[in-house]
Write a protein that holds these residues in place. Structure first.
Motif, mmCIF file in Angstrom:
data_model
loop_
_atom_site.group_PDB
_atom_site.id
_atom_site.type_symbol
_atom_site.label_atom_id
_atom_site.label_comp_id
_atom_site.label_asym_id
_atom_site.label_seq_id
_atom_site.Cartn_x
_atom_site.Cartn_y
_atom_site.Cartn_z
ATOM 1 N N LEU A 13 0.817 -1.216 0.000
ATOM 2 C CA LEU A 13 0.000 0.000 0.000
ATOM 3 C C LEU A 13 0.843 1.255 0.000
ATOM 4 O O LEU A 13 0.387 2.315 -0.418
ATOM 5 C CB LEU A 13 -0.949 0.004 1.200
ATOM 6 C CG LEU A 13 -2.026 -1.081 1.197
ATOM 7 C CD1 LEU A 13 -2.868 -0.987 2.457
ATOM 8 C CD2 LEU A 13 -2.899 -0.982 -0.034
ATOM 9 N N TYR A 16 1.200 3.321 -3.219
ATOM 10 C CA TYR A 16 0.137 4.228 -3.648
ATOM 11 C C TYR A 16 0.113 5.541 -2.881
ATOM 12 O O TYR A 16 -0.699 6.408 -3.178
ATOM 13 C CB TYR A 16 -1.227 3.536 -3.522
ATOM 14 C CG TYR A 16 -1.362 2.360 -4.440
ATOM 15 C CD1 TYR A 16 -1.531 2.550 -5.805
ATOM 16 C CD2 TYR A 16 -1.317 1.061 -3.961
ATOM 17 C CE1 TYR A 16 -1.643 1.477 -6.663
ATOM 18 C CE2 TYR A 16 -1.432 -0.016 -4.806
ATOM 19 C CZ TYR A 16 -1.602 0.195 -6.157
ATOM 20 O OH TYR A 16 -1.716 -0.867 -7.005
ATOM 21 N N LEU A 19 0.391 8.753 -4.973
ATOM 22 C CA LEU A 19 -0.827 8.984 -5.747
ATOM 23 C C LEU A 19 -1.926 9.587 -4.874
ATOM 24 O O LEU A 19 -2.626 10.520 -5.284
ATOM 25 C CB LEU A 19 -1.291 7.670 -6.372
ATOM 26 C CG LEU A 19 -2.448 7.747 -7.347
ATOM 27 C CD1 LEU A 19 -2.064 8.570 -8.563
ATOM 28 C CD2 LEU A 19 -2.883 6.362 -7.756
ATOM 29 N N VAL A 20 -2.076 9.065 -3.675
ATOM 30 C CA VAL A 20 -3.078 9.593 -2.749
ATOM 31 C C VAL A 20 -2.740 11.034 -2.376
ATOM 32 O O VAL A 20 -3.621 11.901 -2.340
ATOM 33 C CB VAL A 20 -3.175 8.694 -1.494
ATOM 34 C CG1 VAL A 20 -4.038 9.331 -0.424
ATOM 35 C CG2 VAL A 20 -3.707 7.327 -1.864
#
Length: 132
Positions: A13, A16, A19-20
């Protein structure tokens, strides 16, 4: 029964996270711009700013039945812009991965450019690019 270990999930995780963060910054910028615009912008209004803009045509107090006539050339120009803009959308991924695609990709992109070139020549010949 398969159970994922916590260290595997957290590292998966973590990929990502940028990106978040990008989505959060983009949303904050959009909301901040919308909220700060009226507060920071000038608030001097006059009659010309409050009147409706109708493409340089003097607005009439009575609405025209049917909304008035708009030349078809406006719609043709918009469609041509969309067509050739979409061509660029398809050419960009090829430019990014041209070395991976090799000769097959080169032949395919030449066929694509030739097809769009024929469309461009057809539109030009038919007078679709005349601005008069």
């Amino acid at each position: 029964m398969l159970v994922a270990q916590s260290s595997d999930v957290s590292t998966d995780l973590g990929v990502y996270l940028p990106l978040v963060v990008m989505f959060v910054v983009a949303a904050a910028f959009a909301v901040g711009s919308a909220l700060l615009g009226p507060l920071v912008g000038p608030s001097r209004y006059n009659r010309a700013k409050l009147s409706a803009y109708e493409c340089g045509i003097e607005p009439s107090p009575q609405p025209v039945v049917g909304g008035g006539r708009v030349p078809v050339a406006y719609y043709l120009t918009a469609m041509l812009f969309i067509l050739f803009d979409i061509e660029m959308v398809f050419l960009y991924p090829f430019a990014v991965s041209a070395d991976v695609l090799g000769l097959f990709g080169l032949v395919e992109i030449f066929l694509f450019i030739a097809t769009v070139g024929f469309a461009y020549a057809y539109v030009w010949r038919r007078g679709g690019l005349d601005w008069n």
